[in-house]
Every structure is written in structure tokens, then in C-alpha cells.
Design an enzyme around this catalytic site. Structure first.
Site, short mmCIF file in Angstrom:
data_model
loop_
_atom_site.label_atom_id
_atom_site.label_comp_id
_atom_site.label_asym_id
_atom_site.label_seq_id
_atom_site.Cartn_x
_atom_site.Cartn_y
_atom_site.Cartn_z
N ARG A 37 0.83 -1.21 0.00
CA ARG A 37 0.00 0.00 0.00
C ARG A 37 0.87 1.27 0.00
O ARG A 37 0.48 2.28 -0.57
CB ARG A 37 -0.94 -0.01 1.20
CG ARG A 37 -2.08 -0.97 1.01
CD ARG A 37 -3.00 -0.99 2.19
NE ARG A 37 -4.24 -1.66 1.86
CZ ARG A 37 -5.15 -2.02 2.74
NH1 ARG A 37 -4.97 -1.76 4.01
NH2 ARG A 37 -6.25 -2.61 2.35
N GLY A 354 -6.07 -6.45 2.46
CA GLY A 354 -4.73 -6.38 3.04
C GLY A 354 -4.19 -7.73 3.44
O GLY A 354 -3.05 -8.08 3.14
N GLY A 377 -12.50 -4.48 1.18
CA GLY A 377 -13.91 -4.07 1.24
C GLY A 377 -14.28 -3.20 0.05
O GLY A 377 -15.34 -3.37 -0.55
#
Ligand code: AMP
Length: 399
Positions: A37, A354, A377
């Protein structure tokens, strides 16, 4: 869907606020175990630095729920950013406190400031207007590059967008890339399309499951969430993770799947343990024979074989959520086996979330997947056909 493009902003030499998603997994020693990320945000950050901007970065990490908690500090992220950008990262001591405001005001061209964890402020998850205003007052431009949290109407994600006009806000490169990829996937997925859904909680993924059903051909359930379904089917699941208030919903999902002709698979065997611990006694049992008081912490080899067979003919695979407690080696086998199979398949393979990208990266298979999304999500909501609240205000409206 076209999004306001960062390249159309007159950023040169200006102060820009970039909402990033630095919510990275950490190991038991507090080390970042998967920095995807952070690396994914570099394109946007570097672009702004090339434009001589003063760059303010903001993110949440974990769920400190409005409390200042050292374990959720962004300081490990600041260190990793420093290594990756080869640049000093100024870390504010707070989010909108005196230190952050002073540092934001003093920030010069080509400098990078990282605010502390946005969720140290209770208002962040409540989309508090005052918080949005204080954050917005720090910069001339707003860029959202936090795909992983774009399905949340939070102050720094949704609230702030209303405080900048279209010439002063945009989607970053990561957000653009994710939205484009899922746009294509929704429009015309190559079938058969299978969704592998795991992880700990049914609650977080229930609505997504219901909405995914009309779009997929097969659903394969793993992880802790399987036990709510198994219990509803009348099995004794011992002390496995179960969300009792969702049993009815679980039944509804299974009924819907049947009605729509979607093949719905649950584990047929599990690795059961006496305790939630790496050194617990454990054994392989069928899903119907979990000993009283024991808990299922991974899918077993028969389930792996079954899922392998089921995935044999699919052309598109979406995988969200681990098959077991992959953080403990003893219960990582099911997830690892599925990861290898998905990676080796010729289907379009999309990994979201993640934890799932962390596990795929741990075993070195990240390069083998077609696409690894930084949002779990968020990617599920996109596939449901929803427009994410953080993305909606950044859509270019056709004249
Ligand atoms: P989620 O955030 O819902 O995607 O869940 C991810 C977490 O689910 C990981 O930390 C896993 O350790 C956990 N998990 C997977 N399988 C199980 C299980 N059978 N029992 C308890 N936790 C699980």
C-alpha cells in the site's frame, strides 16, 4: 467512469493534501510485513514532488477508535516512506493539533509532511465536518489515492471533497488504476467467475456476498466465516468463530445462491485446535466432527482438493480473505495451497484485501496474480456495482 485527473490540476509549487491508505499489516514485532500500500502510493507522491509541491500525506492505521495509541502511530510508515522516497519525512505529532498545523503551515516546496493516524481523531469515521475543514485548510489541493478506504464516507475521504472545487481536487494514480480495473471486471467478466471469500467475519462481508451472488457462478467459503454457515447447517462447530446473530442471514445467502443457480461451497474438513495458539494441539477432522470446545483454524486437505477441482474450469477468480489463521504457520497451509493454485491458473486472478495480499506476498506469489488490489472491502463493493462515497465526488460529470 472518468475521474478528475491529477494531471489536470495546476499543482506546480502548491501545497497538496494526499489521502493515502497506509493501513499496512504489521508482524508481532511491529514491523511492516507488506508495504504494497505504501509502494502503490509512490507514483502520486513522486508526481507531486516533481511538480515542486509541498506534500501533506494522511492515512489511518488500524482502529484506535479516536484514542491516541502508540501502537497505531504512523512512525513505522514514515520510516518506510523515508527509505522508499529517499527523502526526509516530517512526522506530525498529531492530526489537526498545534503541531500538525504548525508543520503544515511551515511546509516548503518539495518537503513531505505525514500527519499522525487520522483515526486518532474520533471525528474521522463520523465524517465530522469540522475535522474535514481543519484538514482542508492545510492545503490548496486535495487528492484521494486511498482506494482501500474509498468505500467509507469518512472526513478525509468524503467530507473533504466538498471543500474543494473540481479544479482543486482529483483522484491519484492508484485510485484511477483500481477503479479502471474493476470497471472492466464488472462490465464483462470472463466466465465462469468464482469468488473465494474468507477471513474472520461474516458481518463485514455479508452484504457483499448477497450482492455478488448474481454476478458470479461459484462461491467458495473459507476462514472463520465458514463456521457461521456450517453452524446454520446444523453442524456442531465447537468453539470456532461464529456470529450467532447472523445465522439467519447465512441461511438467506445459501437460499439465494440456490435460487440463482450459484454453486456455493463450504469446507468439508478443517484443522481444529484446542486453543487459538501456534503451539496448541491440533488435528484434522471433517467439518462435522469438530471436537467439543475445539476451534477450526484452517481448511483441511480434502477442502483444498475440492476447491482445486471447483476452480479448475474458471476463467476469473476473485479472492478476498484468507482460508485460515495464516499468520500462524500451523494454520497457513490451506491459504498457501489455494494461493499456489490460484497463482498457477490461467484465469484472470484478482486478489483483494490487506490480509490476502499479505499472505500472497509472504509466499512470493504476488507477481503471479493478474491484479492485487489494495482494497478488500472497497473492491468487493465495486464488484457489487456500488459507487464508492469517496469516488463519487471525483467523477467527471458529462456536460
Ligand atoms: P478479515 O479481516 O475479515 O479479512 O479477516 C482476516 C483474518 O481472519 C486474519 O487475521 C486471519 O487470521 C483470520 N482468520 C482466518 N480464518 C480464521 C479462523 N478459522 N478462525 C479465526 N480467525 C480466522
Amino acid at each position: 467512469m472518468e475521474l478528475l485527473n491529477i494531471k489536470n490540476l495546476g499543482l506546480f509549487g502548491k501545497k497538496v493534501f494526499i489521502r493515502c491508505d497506509f493501513n499496512v499489516p504489521m508482524d508481532e514485532f511491529g514491523n511492516i510485513s507488506d508495504d504494497r500500500r505504501i509502494r502503490s502510493a509512490l507514483a502520486t507522491i513522486n508526481y507531486c514532488l516533481d511538480q515542486n509541491c509541498a506534500v501533506i500525506l494522511a492515512s489511518h492505521l488500524g482502529r484506535p477508535d479516536g484514542q491516541v495509541m502508540a501502537k497505531y502511530s504512523l512512525s513505522p510508515v514514515a520510516r518506510r516512506l523515508n527509505q522508499l522516497l529517499k527523502k526526509e519525512i516530517i512526522l506530525a505529532k498529531d492530526v489537526i493539533g498545534d503541531d500538525a498545523i504548525a508543520k503544515a503551515n511551515a511546509l516548503k516546496e518539495n518537503q513531505v509532511l505525514l500527519l499522525e493516524n487520522l483515526r486518532y481523531e474520533a471525528g474521522e469515521t463520523k465524517n465530522d465536518k469540522e475535522l474535514s475543514e481543519k484538514l482542508a485548510s492545510m492545503a490548496d489541493f486535495y487528492v484521494n489515492d486511498a482506494f482501500g478506504v474509498s468505500h467509507r464516507a469518512h472526513s478525509s475521504v468524503e467530507g473533504m471533497t466538498h471543500l474543494f472545487d473540481n479544479a482543486h481536487k482529483a483522484a491519484g494514480f492508484l485510485l484511477q488504476k483500481e477503479i479502471q480495473f474493476f470497471g472492466k471486471l464488472i462490465e464483462k467478466p470472463v466466465r465462469p467467475f468464482a469468488a473465494i471469500v474468507g477471513g474472520s467475519k461474516v458481518s463485514g462481508k455479508l452484504e457483499a456476498l448477497v450482492n455478488l451472488l448474481p454476478r458470479v457462478d461459484k462461491v467458495l467459503i473459507g476462514g472463520g466465516m465458514a463456521f457461521t454457515f456450517l453452524k446454520q447447517m446444523g453442524y456442531d462447530v465447537g468453539a470456532s468463530l461464529v456470529e450467532d446473530d447472523l445465522l439467519e442471514e447465512a441461511q438467506h445467502i445459501m437460499d439465494q445462491a440456490k435460487k440463482l443457480g450459484v454453486k456455493f461451497y463450504l469446507p468439508v474438513d478443517v484443522v481444529a485446535a484446542e486453543k487459538f495458539s501456534e503451539d496448541s494441539v491440533s488435528k484434522l477432522v471433517s467439518a462435522q466432527e469438530i471436537p467439543h470446545g475445539w476451534m477450526g483454524l484452517d481448511i483441511g486437505p480434502a477442502t483444498v482438493r475440492l476447491y482445486r477441482e471447483v476452480l479448475g474450469d474458471v476463467q476469473t477468480v476473485l479472492w478476498n480473505g484468507p482460508m485460515g489463521v495464516y499468520e500462524m504457520e500451523k494454520f497457513a497451509r490451506g491459504s498457501n495451497k489455494i494461493a499456489h493454485f490460484v497463482a498457477d491458473s490461467y484465469a484472470t486472478t484478482v486478489v483483494g484485501g490487506g490480509d490476502t495480499s499479505d499472505l500472497v506476498q509472504r509466499i512470493g506469489l504476488d507477481e503471479e496474480m493478474t491484479f492485487i488490489s489494495t482494497g478488500g472491502g472497497a473492491s468487493l463493493e465495486l464488484l457489487e456495482g456500488k459507487i464508492l462515497p469517496g469516488v463519487l465526488p471525483l467523477i467527471v460529470q458529462e456536460a
